[in-house]
Design a protein around this motif. Structure first.
Motif, PDB file in Angstrom:
ATOM      1  N   HIS A  80      54.991  71.600   1.904  1.00 47.83           N
ATOM      2  CA  HIS A  80      55.007  71.012   0.558  1.00 47.83           C
ATOM      3  C   HIS A  80      54.858  72.093  -0.510  1.00 47.83           C
ATOM      4  O   HIS A  80      53.753  72.547  -0.793  1.00 47.83           O
ATOM      5  N   HIS A  82      56.621  73.737  -4.447  1.00 46.74           N
ATOM      6  CA  HIS A  82      57.522  73.591  -5.602  1.00 46.74           C
ATOM      7  C   HIS A  82      57.739  74.979  -6.196  1.00 46.74           C
ATOM      8  O   HIS A  82      56.918  75.461  -6.982  1.00 46.74           O
ATOM      9  N   MET A  85      60.378  75.158 -10.025  1.00 46.67           N
ATOM     10  CA  MET A  85      60.521  73.729 -10.374  1.00 46.67           C
ATOM     11  C   MET A  85      60.398  73.531 -11.884  1.00 46.67           C
ATOM     12  O   MET A  85      59.456  74.031 -12.506  1.00 46.67           O
ATOM     13  N   PHE A  87      59.333  71.286 -14.713  1.00 45.29           N
ATOM     14  CA  PHE A  87      58.377  70.178 -14.705  1.00 45.29           C
ATOM     15  C   PHE A  87      57.519  70.234 -15.959  1.00 45.29           C
ATOM     16  O   PHE A  87      57.039  71.307 -16.337  1.00 45.29           O
ATOM     17  N   LYS A 170      61.374  62.053  -1.058  1.00 44.23           N
ATOM     18  CA  LYS A 170      60.091  61.700  -1.683  1.00 44.23           C
ATOM     19  C   LYS A 170      60.283  60.784  -2.882  1.00 44.23           C
ATOM     20  O   LYS A 170      61.167  60.992  -3.709  1.00 44.23           O
ATOM     21  N   PHE A 172      58.235  59.286  -6.136  1.00 43.70           N
ATOM     22  CA  PHE A 172      57.061  59.477  -6.998  1.00 43.70           C
ATOM     23  C   PHE A 172      56.619  58.123  -7.532  1.00 43.70           C
ATOM     24  O   PHE A 172      57.357  57.488  -8.288  1.00 43.70           O
ATOM     25  N   TYR A 175      53.859  59.674 -12.666  1.00 45.68           N
ATOM     26  CA  TYR A 175      54.655  60.361 -13.685  1.00 45.68           C
ATOM     27  C   TYR A 175      55.567  59.371 -14.413  1.00 45.68           C
ATOM     28  O   TYR A 175      56.797  59.501 -14.409  1.00 45.68           O
ATOM     29  N   HIS A 203      54.482  60.237  -3.279  1.00 45.41           N
ATOM     30  CA  HIS A 203      53.376  60.707  -4.107  1.00 45.41           C
ATOM     31  C   HIS A 203      52.697  59.419  -4.553  1.00 45.41           C
ATOM     32  O   HIS A 203      53.243  58.674  -5.369  1.00 45.41           O
ATOM     33  N   HIS A 259      50.111  65.074  -0.273  1.00 44.71           N
ATOM     34  CA  HIS A 259      48.834  65.436  -0.919  1.00 44.71           C
ATOM     35  C   HIS A 259      47.818  64.288  -0.994  1.00 44.71           C
ATOM     36  O   HIS A 259      47.528  63.759  -2.070  1.00 44.71           O
ATOM     37  N   MET A 308      45.908  69.263 -11.335  1.00 42.52           N
ATOM     38  CA  MET A 308      47.042  68.872 -10.493  1.00 42.52           C
ATOM     39  C   MET A 308      46.925  67.372 -10.255  1.00 42.52           C
ATOM     40  O   MET A 308      45.905  66.765 -10.538  1.00 42.52           O
ATOM     41  N   SER A 309      47.997  66.790  -9.725  1.00 43.95           N
ATOM     42  CA  SER A 309      47.977  65.350  -9.449  1.00 43.95           C
ATOM     43  C   SER A 309      48.401  65.070  -8.010  1.00 43.95           C
ATOM     44  O   SER A 309      49.372  65.664  -7.555  1.00 43.95           O
ATOM     45  N   ASP A 336      51.291  72.021  -1.826  1.00 45.60           N
ATOM     46  CA  ASP A 336      51.779  71.534  -3.116  1.00 45.60           C
ATOM     47  C   ASP A 336      51.804  72.702  -4.113  1.00 45.60           C
ATOM     48  O   ASP A 336      51.538  72.512  -5.305  1.00 45.60           O
ATOM     49  N   CYS A 338      52.475  74.869  -6.836  1.00 44.75           N
ATOM     50  CA  CYS A 338      53.237  74.536  -8.058  1.00 44.75           C
ATOM     51  C   CYS A 338      52.522  75.290  -9.175  1.00 44.75           C
ATOM     52  O   CYS A 338      51.719  74.723  -9.907  1.00 44.75           O
ATOM     53  N   ASN A 357      51.007  70.083 -14.556  1.00 45.97           N
ATOM     54  CA  ASN A 357      50.235  69.762 -13.343  1.00 45.97           C
ATOM     55  C   ASN A 357      50.649  70.677 -12.196  1.00 45.97           C
ATOM     56  O   ASN A 357      51.828  70.770 -11.866  1.00 45.97           O
ATOM     57  N   GLY A 358      49.681  71.307 -11.564  1.00 48.23           N
ATOM     58  CA  GLY A 358      49.992  72.094 -10.372  1.00 48.23           C
ATOM     59  C   GLY A 358      49.016  73.227 -10.163  1.00 48.23           C
ATOM     60  O   GLY A 358      48.472  73.776 -11.131  1.00 48.23           O
TER      61      GLY A 358
HETATM   62  N1  LIG Z   1      51.012  67.938  -7.751  1.00 52.13           N
HETATM   63  C1  LIG Z   1      51.191  68.492  -8.927  1.00 52.13           C
HETATM   64  O1  LIG Z   1      50.268  68.469  -9.714  1.00 52.13           O
HETATM   65  N2  LIG Z   1      52.340  69.109  -9.254  1.00 52.13           N
HETATM   66  C2  LIG Z   1      53.515  69.147  -8.504  1.00 52.13           C
HETATM   67  C3  LIG Z   1      54.303  67.907  -8.577  1.00 52.13           C
HETATM   68  C4  LIG Z   1      53.782  66.889  -7.603  1.00 52.13           C
HETATM   69  O2  LIG Z   1      53.858  67.113  -6.403  1.00 52.13           O
HETATM   70  O3  LIG Z   1      53.262  65.869  -8.022  1.00 52.13           O
END
Ligand SMILES: NC(=O)NCCC(=O)O
Ligand SMILES: [Zn+2]
Length: 396
Positions: A80, A82, A85, A87, A170, A172, A175, A203, A259, A308-309, A336, A338, A357-358
């Motif tokens: 996992h 990113h 990315m 975002f 995936k 989501f 978001y 997610h 996650h 992060m989320s 994850d 990111c 977020n990340g």
């Molecule tokens: N997890 C996060 O906060 N950022 C990456 C995008 C996701 O996986 O939700």
């Protein structure tokens, strides 16, 4: 570039795509896979493991590496990530090259990144990610996100599976206003995954409720990074996890929850697995080793790093996730990864909703799982290989 391309050249290994013949014997180490460990030699020709057995004899043309007293194990697979990315109005600071260089430094030799469609188009998203991945210096694969639904997307999923080697998609559930999909799309997507033999991933957070939680925080005047955690509590992760699990049961297709950050979500997975449903749970290193106290740090730059989320949870969730990993309720560890730098994180200096977020982790995952899980006696060395490397291959 050359720093990393040259790193293996001493052993005659491939140098960023330039294949040269090489023969290596790794001698006398404790060779570990997901089921077994024993002292043995590993003979490798042109990057392929040809033999694993004690006392292999080789000629002078073979480079011998003494691994006595060391573990010899497969490179890590991070399921996992990113990289590059786009975002939340920005692009992650690690592209495929820098992210992979970090991964290699930490013992991860393959990762699976998420292709993000462009305006819902899987084809356009795939082409963009093929370009992004051009500067790769290690193995990688792709999952793909599904962000809208129509006949075109449904047909494109088939192309991805049959022609592009992508067979995990995936959805989501969070978001709102960008990637979030509704239950109707989730059901359509699950049905399509089932018919294609692909793996559905979620997610799991209730995006509508998160939106409401964010509004509440702003109305209360809570604009700092702690508002991020307060606005999307474990309850909302638990709700979305159970909804996704039940819809996957309704469609009768396996489900992979990315996650898993809270006890609430983990317990839903445990219940479903106990009932015989095929649900896979992936914790990430940040959720396993950190707690949310960082989000209350008085220094914005420090606190924002941990946004992060789903959010990093209060102390106690991390230990419960570790236990779930050790007892087989959760199956494999991702990151994850990111990563955003402090300039990017500062977009949300006045409003936590704008902090990209990340968090990072691609370099740290292998040693953090070792330190936290093996050194503490929670898992064996063979378990370690399974959770950090081979399990993804087995799932696929
Ligand atoms: N997890 C996060 O906060 N950022 C990456 C995008 C996701 O996986 O939700
Ligand atoms: Zn992610």
């Amino acid at each position: 570039n050359n720093l990393f391309c040259d790193a293996g050249s001493e052993y005659g290994g491939p140098q960023c795509g330039i294949q040269s013949s090489s023969k290596i014997l790794i001698k006398g180490g404790t060779v570990v896979n997901a089921h077994h460990q024993q002292i043995a030699d590993v003979y490798v020709e042109d990057g392929i493991v040809v033999a694993v057995q004690p006392n292999i004899n080789v000629g002078d043309d073979v480079k011998v590496l003494d691994a006595t007293g060391k573990f010899v194990m497969p490179g890590g697979i991070d399921p996992h990530t990113h990289l590059a990315m786009e975002f939340m109005g920005s692009e992650t600071i690690d592209d495929f090259f820098s992210g992979q260089a970090a991964a290699l430094a930490g013992g991860t030799t393959m990762h699976i990144d998420f292709v993000i469609p462009i305006n819902g188009s899987l084809t356009a998203g795939f082409e963009a990610y093929e370009k992004k991945a051009k500067n790769s210096c290690m193995d990688y694969g792709f999952h793909m996100a599904i962000t809208k639904w129509d006949e075109v997307v449904s047909d494109e999923m088939e192309v991805m599976v049959k022609e592009k080697g992508i067979n995990s998609f995936k959805f989501f559930m969070a978001y709102k206003g960008s990637f979030m999909i509704n239950d109707e799309l989730l059901i359509e997507g699950f049905k399509r995954c089932k018919s294609l033999g692909a793996l559905a991933m979620v997610h799991a957070e209730n995006g509508d409720a998160v939106f409401e939680g964010q509004k509440r925080m702003i109305e209360l005047g809570i604009t700092g990074p702690e508002g991020h955690a307060l606005s999307r509590p474990p309850l909302l992760e638990g709700e979305a996890t159970t909804r996704a699990i039940r819809l996957a049961e309704f469609v009768n297709t396996p489900l992979y929850v990315v996650h898993v950050m809270s006890m609430d979500a983990m317990e839903e997975i445990a219940k479903a697995r106990k009932a015989g449903q095929r649900v896979i749970g992936e914790p990430v290193v940040s959720g396993l080793v950190l707690d949310d106290s960082w989000l209350w740090h008085s220094d914005f730059v420090t606190a924002a790093k941990y946004v992060m989320s789903p959010p990093i949870r209060a102390s106690g969730h991390n230990k419960a996730l570790q236990a779930a990993l050790a007892t087989g309720i959760l199956q494999l560890v991702g990151t994850d990864h990111c990563a955003f730098n402090s300039t990017q994180k500062a977009f949300g200096i006045d409003d936590f909703r704008k902090i990209p977020n990340g968090v990072n982790g691609i370099e740290e995952r292998m040693h953090l799982v070792w330190d936290t899980m093996v050194e503490s006696g929670q898992i064996s060395v063979t378990d370690y290989v399974r959770l950090t490397s081979t399990e993804w291959g087995r799932l696929k």
